[in-house]
Design an enzyme around this catalytic site. Sequence first.
Site, PDB file in Angstrom:
ATOM      1  N   LYS A  10      -0.705   4.519   4.652  1.00 31.92           N
ATOM      2  CA  LYS A  10      -0.692   5.984   4.589  1.00 31.92           C
ATOM      3  C   LYS A  10      -1.958   6.535   5.218  1.00 31.92           C
ATOM      4  O   LYS A  10      -2.997   5.869   5.305  1.00 31.92           O
ATOM      5  CB  LYS A  10      -0.554   6.479   3.146  1.00 31.92           C
ATOM      6  N   PRO A  95      -5.044  -2.528   6.871  1.00 31.07           N
ATOM      7  CA  PRO A  95      -6.449  -2.880   6.649  1.00 31.07           C
ATOM      8  C   PRO A  95      -6.787  -3.007   5.171  1.00 31.07           C
ATOM      9  O   PRO A  95      -6.292  -2.249   4.334  1.00 31.07           O
ATOM     10  CB  PRO A  95      -7.209  -1.711   7.283  1.00 31.07           C
ATOM     11  N   GLY A  99      -8.972   2.462   3.100  1.00 38.55           N
ATOM     12  CA  GLY A  99      -8.576   3.833   2.845  1.00 38.55           C
ATOM     13  C   GLY A  99      -7.160   4.155   3.291  1.00 38.55           C
ATOM     14  O   GLY A  99      -6.803   5.318   3.435  1.00 38.55           O
ATOM     15  N   MET A 100      -6.330   3.118   3.482  1.00 37.15           N
ATOM     16  CA  MET A 100      -4.952   3.332   3.916  1.00 37.15           C
ATOM     17  C   MET A 100      -3.936   2.818   2.904  1.00 37.15           C
ATOM     18  O   MET A 100      -2.759   2.640   3.211  1.00 37.15           O
ATOM     19  CB  MET A 100      -4.717   2.682   5.285  1.00 37.15           C
ATOM     20  N   ALA A 101      -4.407   2.575   1.688  1.00 32.31           N
ATOM     21  CA  ALA A 101      -3.546   2.206   0.553  1.00 32.31           C
ATOM     22  C   ALA A 101      -2.864   0.858   0.723  1.00 32.31           C
ATOM     23  O   ALA A 101      -1.733   0.675   0.277  1.00 32.31           O
ATOM     24  CB  ALA A 101      -2.506   3.299   0.264  1.00 32.31           C
ATOM     25  N   GLY A 102      -3.556  -0.096   1.322  1.00 32.69           N
ATOM     26  CA  GLY A 102      -2.964  -1.421   1.484  1.00 32.69           C
ATOM     27  C   GLY A 102      -2.677  -2.115   0.168  1.00 32.69           C
ATOM     28  O   GLY A 102      -1.604  -2.695  -0.024  1.00 32.69           O
ATOM     29  N   GLY A 103      -3.612  -2.049  -0.778  1.00 26.12           N
ATOM     30  CA  GLY A 103      -3.368  -2.646  -2.083  1.00 26.12           C
ATOM     31  C   GLY A 103      -2.253  -1.948  -2.831  1.00 26.12           C
ATOM     32  O   GLY A 103      -1.414  -2.589  -3.477  1.00 26.12           O
ATOM     33  N   SER A 104      -2.227  -0.630  -2.736  1.00 23.97           N
ATOM     34  CA  SER A 104      -1.158   0.134  -3.378  1.00 23.97           C
ATOM     35  C   SER A 104       0.192  -0.204  -2.762  1.00 23.97           C
ATOM     36  O   SER A 104       1.209  -0.299  -3.470  1.00 23.97           O
ATOM     37  CB  SER A 104      -1.435   1.633  -3.240  1.00 23.97           C
ATOM     38  N   ALA A 105       0.210  -0.362  -1.449  1.00 27.24           N
ATOM     39  CA  ALA A 105       1.447  -0.747  -0.774  1.00 27.24           C
ATOM     40  C   ALA A 105       1.958  -2.076  -1.303  1.00 27.24           C
ATOM     41  O   ALA A 105       3.162  -2.244  -1.560  1.00 27.24           O
ATOM     42  CB  ALA A 105       1.219  -0.830   0.739  1.00 27.24           C
ATOM     43  N   ASP A 137      -2.197   5.891  -5.793  1.00 27.99           N
ATOM     44  CA  ASP A 137      -1.500   5.900  -4.508  1.00 27.99           C
ATOM     45  C   ASP A 137      -0.201   5.104  -4.521  1.00 27.99           C
ATOM     46  O   ASP A 137       0.569   5.160  -3.558  1.00 27.99           O
ATOM     47  CB  ASP A 137      -2.404   5.330  -3.407  1.00 27.99           C
TER      48      ASP A 137
END
Length: 297
Positions: A10, A95, A99-105, A137
């Site tokens: 995101k 990444p 700050g692109m919500a990789g863990g949340s994804a 997120d």
Amino acid sequence: MSVTVRVPAKVNVQLAVGAARPDGFHDLANVFLAVGLYDEVTVTPADELRVTCAGPDAGQVPLDGTNLAARAALALAGRHGIEPAVHIHIAKDIPVAGGMAGGSADGAGALLACDTLWGTASSQAELLDICAELGSDVPFSLLGGAALGTGRGEQLTALDVGGAFHWVFAMADRGLSTPAVFREFDRLAEGRAIPEPVACPDLLDALAKGDPDLLAAGVSNDLQPAALSLFPELADTLAVGRAAGALTALVSGSGPTTAFLVRDSGSAERVARALRVSGTCRTVRTAVGPVPGATVL
């Protein structure tokens, strides 16, 4: 038997941050846009819960119970009285700590994958409830598209988008801790009144019209000063992208990934080339949004 779910990154086209609440969180007006950089989460029956990860920066991903994918499996299993005996494999392309919500994804992807594998047939409302427990997120990672997140970001209202937006993302050579950025935000804000966060009407209108010039005029990130305070070199990356023709440039979320909105795919390639040779970032990616959220492949 296994199930694979693809889940996007995101970018926050607006991140308005309120004062710290008594619980330590901040009220937000968070305008999310899902973009076409993806992790893939595959779940397979196993003797016990375990997590593996491959791909760029995979070595930075925790493989224990703190991983959001593992926590998602545990949460779903707990609700349905199931043993969380599953191998979760994350094919990483978003990444890490960017700050692109990789863990949340990964949390949203594992939740949908386990729900499919176990046949628990959870409603979207139940899945979103679990997502909200996992992190601010995570609900958006499940839904994708575009949405306004309020509360601490987990209360979502879907937004209309009238076209595709082209982005360039520059990944920094180190990560930034989201809690550290919020602490720096609080430090920088000490002693001054912080307004209630609200979504910008002109920005929402720009999304609905699919107009990149209007959107560029409205993007904002209240966490950007804090991210730049902790990682001053990001200012050089932002300057390179602007000079190369980006319509606007901003830190993505809590950073340190920087995001550049451009008019079209040709502009994206020109900005990406300038960033690659600038020496101000580690890697550069292009992507288009909005895209769907977590999807079973």
